[in-house]
Design an enzyme around this catalytic site. Structure first.
Site, PDB file in Angstrom:
ATOM      1  N   THR A  12       0.837  -1.206   0.000  1.00  0.00           N
ATOM      2  CA  THR A  12       0.000   0.000   0.000  1.00  0.00           C
ATOM      3  C   THR A  12       0.868   1.251   0.000  1.00  0.00           C
ATOM      4  OG1 THR A  12      -0.230   0.140   2.426  1.00  0.00           O
ATOM      5  CG2 THR A  12      -1.905  -1.135   1.212  1.00  0.00           C
ATOM      6  N   ARG A  66      23.519 -13.252   3.616  1.00  0.00           N
ATOM      7  CA  ARG A  66      22.802 -11.979   3.538  1.00  0.00           C
ATOM      8  C   ARG A  66      23.492 -11.059   2.539  1.00  0.00           C
ATOM      9  NH1 ARG A  66      19.095  -9.820   6.971  1.00  0.00           N
ATOM     10  NH2 ARG A  66      19.413 -11.526   8.428  1.00  0.00           N
ATOM     11  N   MET A  91      11.022  -6.424   4.590  1.00  0.00           N
ATOM     12  CA  MET A  91      11.258  -6.936   5.935  1.00  0.00           C
ATOM     13  C   MET A  91      12.572  -7.695   6.108  1.00  0.00           C
ATOM     14  SD  MET A  91       9.084  -5.403   7.392  1.00  0.00           S
ATOM     15  CE  MET A  91       9.246  -5.925   9.067  1.00  0.00           C
ATOM     16  N   HIS A 110       8.719   3.615   8.793  1.00  0.00           N
ATOM     17  CA  HIS A 110       8.541   2.780   9.976  1.00  0.00           C
ATOM     18  C   HIS A 110       7.222   3.174  10.652  1.00  0.00           C
ATOM     19  CE1 HIS A 110       9.798   0.293  13.369  1.00  0.00           C
ATOM     20  NE2 HIS A 110       9.374   1.268  14.154  1.00  0.00           N
ATOM     21  N   ALA A 142      20.249   3.686   7.992  1.00  0.00           N
ATOM     22  CA  ALA A 142      21.638   3.612   8.482  1.00  0.00           C
ATOM     23  C   ALA A 142      21.910   2.149   8.833  1.00  0.00           C
ATOM     24  CB  ALA A 142      21.801   4.493   9.720  1.00  0.00           C
ATOM     25  N   ASP A 146      16.515   1.127  12.096  1.00  0.00           N
ATOM     26  CA  ASP A 146      15.525   2.123  12.553  1.00  0.00           C
ATOM     27  C   ASP A 146      16.171   3.262  13.332  1.00  0.00           C
ATOM     28  OD1 ASP A 146      13.152  -0.542  13.254  1.00  0.00           O
ATOM     29  OD2 ASP A 146      13.606   0.517  11.393  1.00  0.00           O
ATOM     30  N   LYS A 172      -1.318   3.630   8.654  1.00  0.00           N
ATOM     31  CA  LYS A 172      -1.055   3.531   7.210  1.00  0.00           C
ATOM     32  C   LYS A 172      -1.614   4.737   6.461  1.00  0.00           C
ATOM     33  CE  LYS A 172      -0.057  -1.233   6.020  1.00  0.00           C
ATOM     34  NZ  LYS A 172      -0.382  -2.362   5.135  1.00  0.00           N
ATOM     35  N   GLU A 175       0.991   7.194   6.723  1.00  0.00           N
ATOM     36  CA  GLU A 175       2.190   6.725   5.993  1.00  0.00           C
ATOM     37  C   GLU A 175       2.078   7.107   4.531  1.00  0.00           C
ATOM     38  OE1 GLU A 175       3.116   2.562   6.398  1.00  0.00           O
ATOM     39  OE2 GLU A 175       2.627   2.555   8.520  1.00  0.00           O
TER      40      GLU A 175
HETATM   41  N1  DQB Z   1      20.699  -1.819   7.901  1.00  0.00           N
HETATM   42  C1  DQB Z   1      19.371  -1.583   7.922  1.00  0.00           C
HETATM   43  N2  DQB Z   1      18.556  -2.390   7.223  1.00  0.00           N
HETATM   44  C2  DQB Z   1      17.199  -2.201   7.281  1.00  0.00           C
HETATM   45  C3  DQB Z   1      16.335  -3.072   6.588  1.00  0.00           C
HETATM   46  C4  DQB Z   1      14.967  -2.927   6.666  1.00  0.00           C
HETATM   47  C5  DQB Z   1      14.417  -1.895   7.418  1.00  0.00           C
HETATM   48  C6  DQB Z   1      12.924  -1.804   7.498  1.00  0.00           C
HETATM   49  N3  DQB Z   1      12.495  -2.077   8.876  1.00  0.00           N
HETATM   50  C7  DQB Z   1      12.715  -3.322   9.468  1.00  0.00           C
HETATM   51  C8  DQB Z   1      12.942  -3.393  10.849  1.00  0.00           C
HETATM   52  C9  DQB Z   1      13.158  -4.595  11.467  1.00  0.00           C
HETATM   53  C10 DQB Z   1      13.151  -5.767  10.719  1.00  0.00           C
HETATM   54  C11 DQB Z   1      13.387  -7.088  11.418  1.00  0.00           C
HETATM   55  O1  DQB Z   1      13.854  -7.149  12.550  1.00  0.00           O
HETATM   56  N4  DQB Z   1      13.019  -8.204  10.704  1.00  0.00           N
HETATM   57  C12 DQB Z   1      13.196  -9.532  11.267  1.00  0.00           C
HETATM   58  C13 DQB Z   1      14.545 -10.080  10.791  1.00  0.00           C
HETATM   59  C14 DQB Z   1      14.492 -10.326   9.291  1.00  0.00           C
HETATM   60  C15 DQB Z   1      15.896 -10.624   8.768  1.00  0.00           C
HETATM   61  O2  DQB Z   1      16.494 -11.639   9.239  1.00  0.00           O
HETATM   62  O3  DQB Z   1      16.420  -9.803   7.941  1.00  0.00           O
HETATM   63  C16 DQB Z   1      12.930  -5.725   9.349  1.00  0.00           C
HETATM   64  C17 DQB Z   1      12.715  -4.504   8.704  1.00  0.00           C
HETATM   65  C18 DQB Z   1      15.249  -0.986   8.096  1.00  0.00           C
HETATM   66  C19 DQB Z   1      16.648  -1.140   8.033  1.00  0.00           C
HETATM   67  C20 DQB Z   1      17.570  -0.269   8.739  1.00  0.00           C
HETATM   68  O4  DQB Z   1      17.176   0.703   9.412  1.00  0.00           O
HETATM   69  N5  DQB Z   1      18.908  -0.530   8.656  1.00  0.00           N
HETATM   70  N1  GRF Z   2       7.331  -1.045   7.218  1.00  0.00           N
HETATM   71  C1  GRF Z   2       5.934  -1.139   7.545  1.00  0.00           C
HETATM   72  O1  GRF Z   2       5.365  -2.272   6.935  1.00  0.00           O
HETATM   73  C2  GRF Z   2       4.068  -1.943   6.445  1.00  0.00           C
HETATM   74  C3  GRF Z   2       4.068  -2.197   4.968  1.00  0.00           C
HETATM   75  O2  GRF Z   2       2.778  -2.091   4.498  1.00  0.00           O
HETATM   76  P1  GRF Z   2       2.542  -2.070   2.888  1.00  0.00           P
HETATM   77  O3  GRF Z   2       3.181  -0.822   2.355  1.00  0.00           O
HETATM   78  O4  GRF Z   2       3.192  -3.331   2.339  1.00  0.00           O
HETATM   79  O5  GRF Z   2       1.035  -2.073   2.754  1.00  0.00           O
HETATM   80  C4  GRF Z   2       3.816  -0.473   6.755  1.00  0.00           C
HETATM   81  O6  GRF Z   2       3.030  -0.329   7.911  1.00  0.00           O
HETATM   82  C5  GRF Z   2       5.205   0.057   7.008  1.00  0.00           C
HETATM   83  O7  GRF Z   2       5.253   1.085   7.967  1.00  0.00           O
END
Ligand code: DQB
Ligand code: GRF
Length: 204
Positions: A12, A66, A91, A110, A142, A146, A172, A175
């Site tokens: 979305t 990764r 994710m 976020h 970064a 987050d 949302k 967002e």
């Molecule tokens: N280095 C960096 N990369 C990111 C990747 C995605 C997101 C989106 N927000 C996210 C915040 C947390 C997660 C998380 O903990 N997922 C479960 C573990 C999944 C996995 O094993 O990868 C994923 C996306 C933010 C960041 C960020 O701030 N910095």
């Molecule tokens: N990172 C979080 O994951 C959700 C994604 O929703 P969508 O954009 O796939 O509908 C949103 O709530 C966003 O803040």
């Protein structure tokens, strides 16, 4: 500016970025060229296809590490000439090599008012803490998850009988306003990220 969007689900936020950049009355500096998902058959891919945008599935389970997954994602983005990357419900945590390569050109949305409630289950943490206000944050990505420089935040009320789904639905809605605004700020170069991680606002 050429934009790539990384997704993992419903999309979305992707849809709001597509709608905003394609609305000619916005005179947007951004054009979405590529949508990459780490998961197959998610609704976000259908949204991109309906909009005539190139899509690619890069499945993280097919990579040994990764870093190799991230490298495949980065190569696809570069091959398409992408200049700005938006994480829209993506994710997977990105490795430091990827974050360094896209430093200052990598945005994330976020679903909480950072720095509060970091991580993958923000709404749950918000409800458990009984705060009365939540919202969303668009930030530069970064290495530390987050924790990147904050570009835009929007708030929403939290009601006593809220559930994760009623709260996420309310968040949302804001967002979908905040992400396009933040993308436009970066695409128009009204704001940029300095090497030290601080923002430089040019047109304020
Ligand atoms: N280095 C960096 N990369 C990111 C990747 C995605 C997101 C989106 N927000 C996210 C915040 C947390 C997660 C998380 O903990 N997922 C479960 C573990 C999944 C996995 O094993 O990868 C994923 C996306 C933010 C960041 C960020 O701030 N910095
Ligand atoms: N990172 C979080 O994951 C959700 C994604 O929703 P969508 O954009 O796939 O509908 C949103 O709530 C966003 O803040």
């Amino acid at each position: 500016k050429r934009v790539g969007v990384l997704i993992s689900g419903s999309g979305t936020n992707l849809q709001s970025l597509i709608d905003y950049t394609r609305d000619v009355s916005n005179n947007s500096c951004a054009e979405i060229l590529l949508v990459i998902s780490n998961k197959d058959s998610v609704q976000g891919l259908k949204r991109a296809k309906q909009a005539g945008i190139n899509t690619k599935v890069i499945n993280h389970t097919e990579y040994k590490s990764r870093e190799e997954f991230d490298e495949a994602v980065s190569l696809s983005l570069e091959a398409a000439g992408v200049e700005i990357v938006c994480l829209a419900g993506f994710m997977r945590i990105l490795s430091s090599d990827f974050v360094k390569k896209w430093h200052g050109r990598l945005l994330n949305i976020h679903p909480s008012l950072l720095p509060s409630f970091k991580g993958a289950n923000a709404h749950k943490l918000v409800l458990e803490s009984n705060v009365r206000i939540s919202g969303c944050t668009v930030h530069f990505v970064a290495e530390e998850v987050d924790a990147g420089a904050i570009l835009i935040q929007e708030s929403v009320p939290v009601y006593p009988n809220d559930t994760e789904s009623t709260l996420s639905e309310r968040v949302k809605k804001v967002e979908h306003k905040a992400f396009p605004k933040a993308l436009e700020l970066v695409a128009s170069e009204a704001v940029s990220l300095k090497p030290g991680g601080k923002l430089e606002w040019k047109h304020y």
